[in-house]
Enzyme design. Sequence first.
Site, PDB file in Angstrom:
ATOM      1  N   SER A 145       0.865  -1.185   0.000  1.00  0.00           N
ATOM      2  CA  SER A 145       0.000   0.000   0.000  1.00  0.00           C
ATOM      3  C   SER A 145       0.892   1.222   0.000  1.00  0.00           C
ATOM      4  CB  SER A 145      -0.876   0.011   1.258  1.00  0.00           C
ATOM      5  OG  SER A 145      -1.498   1.282   1.413  1.00  0.00           O
ATOM      6  N   TYR A 158      -0.971  -0.721  10.306  1.00  0.00           N
ATOM      7  CA  TYR A 158      -1.119  -1.037   8.880  1.00  0.00           C
ATOM      8  C   TYR A 158       0.096  -0.530   8.107  1.00  0.00           C
ATOM      9  CZ  TYR A 158      -3.486  -1.265   4.284  1.00  0.00           C
ATOM     10  OH  TYR A 158      -3.839  -1.534   2.985  1.00  0.00           O
TER      11      TYR A 158
HETATM   12  P1  NDP Z   1     -11.215  -6.755   0.303  1.00  0.00           P
HETATM   13  O1  NDP Z   1     -11.516  -6.759   1.768  1.00  0.00           O
HETATM   14  O2  NDP Z   1     -12.152  -6.075  -0.626  1.00  0.00           O
HETATM   15  O3  NDP Z   1     -10.985  -8.245  -0.200  1.00  0.00           O
HETATM   16  C1  NDP Z   1     -10.176  -9.091   0.560  1.00  0.00           C
HETATM   17  C2  NDP Z   1     -10.196 -10.494  -0.005  1.00  0.00           C
HETATM   18  O4  NDP Z   1      -9.348 -11.304   0.801  1.00  0.00           O
HETATM   19  C3  NDP Z   1     -11.563 -11.149   0.076  1.00  0.00           C
HETATM   20  O5  NDP Z   1     -11.641 -12.114  -0.939  1.00  0.00           O
HETATM   21  C4  NDP Z   1     -11.534 -11.784   1.466  1.00  0.00           C
HETATM   22  O6  NDP Z   1     -12.460 -12.867   1.578  1.00  0.00           O
HETATM   23  C5  NDP Z   1     -10.099 -12.277   1.521  1.00  0.00           C
HETATM   24  N1  NDP Z   1      -9.567 -12.339   2.882  1.00  0.00           N
HETATM   25  C6  NDP Z   1      -9.554 -11.365   3.816  1.00  0.00           C
HETATM   26  N2  NDP Z   1      -8.962 -11.785   4.934  1.00  0.00           N
HETATM   27  C7  NDP Z   1      -8.588 -13.073   4.711  1.00  0.00           C
HETATM   28  C8  NDP Z   1      -7.929 -14.057   5.494  1.00  0.00           C
HETATM   29  N3  NDP Z   1      -7.541 -13.811   6.756  1.00  0.00           N
HETATM   30  N4  NDP Z   1      -7.700 -15.273   4.938  1.00  0.00           N
HETATM   31  C9  NDP Z   1      -8.097 -15.542   3.670  1.00  0.00           C
HETATM   32  N5  NDP Z   1      -8.727 -14.649   2.891  1.00  0.00           N
HETATM   33  C10 NDP Z   1      -8.965 -13.432   3.402  1.00  0.00           C
HETATM   34  O7  NDP Z   1      -9.749  -6.109   0.240  1.00  0.00           O
HETATM   35  P2  NDP Z   1      -8.968  -5.336  -0.936  1.00  0.00           P
HETATM   36  O8  NDP Z   1      -9.139  -6.037  -2.210  1.00  0.00           O
HETATM   37  O9  NDP Z   1      -9.252  -3.903  -0.838  1.00  0.00           O
HETATM   38  O10 NDP Z   1      -7.470  -5.510  -0.392  1.00  0.00           O
HETATM   39  C11 NDP Z   1      -6.573  -6.485  -0.881  1.00  0.00           C
HETATM   40  C12 NDP Z   1      -5.163  -6.040  -0.514  1.00  0.00           C
HETATM   41  O11 NDP Z   1      -4.918  -4.755  -1.079  1.00  0.00           O
HETATM   42  C13 NDP Z   1      -4.927  -5.892   0.994  1.00  0.00           C
HETATM   43  O12 NDP Z   1      -3.638  -6.362   1.309  1.00  0.00           O
HETATM   44  C14 NDP Z   1      -5.008  -4.387   1.210  1.00  0.00           C
HETATM   45  O13 NDP Z   1      -4.250  -3.979   2.326  1.00  0.00           O
HETATM   46  C15 NDP Z   1      -4.415  -3.884  -0.084  1.00  0.00           C
HETATM   47  N6  NDP Z   1      -4.749  -2.503  -0.404  1.00  0.00           N
HETATM   48  C16 NDP Z   1      -6.056  -2.115  -0.618  1.00  0.00           C
HETATM   49  C17 NDP Z   1      -6.340  -0.806  -0.914  1.00  0.00           C
HETATM   50  C18 NDP Z   1      -7.742  -0.315  -1.138  1.00  0.00           C
HETATM   51  O14 NDP Z   1      -7.951   0.903  -1.170  1.00  0.00           O
HETATM   52  N7  NDP Z   1      -8.719  -1.184  -1.310  1.00  0.00           N
HETATM   53  C19 NDP Z   1      -5.268   0.209  -1.026  1.00  0.00           C
HETATM   54  C20 NDP Z   1      -3.956  -0.311  -0.778  1.00  0.00           C
HETATM   55  C21 NDP Z   1      -3.719  -1.611  -0.494  1.00  0.00           C
HETATM   56  P3  NDP Z   1     -13.039 -13.302   3.042  1.00  0.00           P
HETATM   57  O15 NDP Z   1     -13.252 -12.041   3.815  1.00  0.00           O
HETATM   58  O16 NDP Z   1     -14.299 -14.041   2.728  1.00  0.00           O
HETATM   59  O17 NDP Z   1     -11.996 -14.193   3.658  1.00  0.00           O
END
Ligand code: NDP
Length: 256
Positions: A145, A158
């Site tokens: 990020s 974070y």
């Molecule tokens: P979302 O919360 O929209 O999606 C997360 C995905 O990961 C879902 O499929 C969720 O499914 C899965 N997930 C979450 N926790 C776990 C876990 N403990 N084990 C297995 N699966 C998991 O997140 P984003 O797509 O926004 O974020 C993805 C990455 O991008 C993260 O690392 C975030 O920090 C990073 N990021 C995001 C930004 C943003 O603005 N969106 C900006 C910068 C970085 P489920 O919950 O069902 O397990």
Amino acid sequence: SARWSLAGMTALVTGGTRGIGFAVVEELAELGAAVHTCSRNEVELNQRLQEWSAKGFNVTGSVCDASSRPQRQQLLEKVSTVFNGKLNILINNVGTNIRKPTTEYTAEEYSMLMATNLESCYHLCQLAHPLLKASGAGSIVFISSVAGLVHLFSGSVYGATKGAINQLARNLACEWAKDNIRVNSVAPWYTKTSLVEHLLSDKQFMDGVVSRTPLGRPAEANEVSSMVAFLCLPAASYITGQTIAVDGGFTVNGFP
Ligand code: NDP
């Protein structure tokens, strides 16, 4: 051409049912890779697997909480079986956040964020190393990020996990170069996903994001997944150890 294709390659994308991980699964599958993904919600995972199958994508999946050490071990055992011990691509995408001032984090919140955002990636790299090496050409991408590059009001824990990921990419890039494994980090700015829906739907917050972003809008998930996919292509064969911001110009914007 083969330089711009992932045909014949295998990939593991953590957290592929929503957001950036979902877009990465589709991007890699579209470029020809066989993809395995995971999430914690079995119903949603099966729904996605059906949709991908209908689109003709070669995607498998299993339930895994990436913050659990034994579940990570099970995940890699599964991946090794599905892909016959060879993995070309590991996308460490799972990450979450709790936004608050530093003085307010409890010990449990600190541990949960470290376990989910940093330890999970570190251990998955360890577990995947023999498979990545066996593939002959491996690529690891961390979803970091811009919070790992500059201060954001998204919380210091974070930020610390994302900064650590960027350094981990530099260390592993040098340590595993001899195994022909490249390691890079992609650092997005605000991206329209379920993680930040509650923030971006707040008009004042969105106005703040827009005013600080030269391109004047947050990212779409597929604008991040394209960079992730590029780093995995043979065309990126000389790129390793880098942290690449996908941020609409946010980190190069000075005082407006
Ligand atoms: P979302 O919360 O929209 O999606 C997360 C995905 O990961 C879902 O499929 C969720 O499914 C899965 N997930 C979450 N926790 C776990 C876990 N403990 N084990 C297995 N699966 C998991 O997140 P984003 O797509 O926004 O974020 C993805 C990455 O991008 C993260 O690392 C975030 O920090 C990073 N990021 C995001 C930004 C943003 O603005 N969106 C900006 C910068 C970085 P489920 O919950 O069902 O397990």
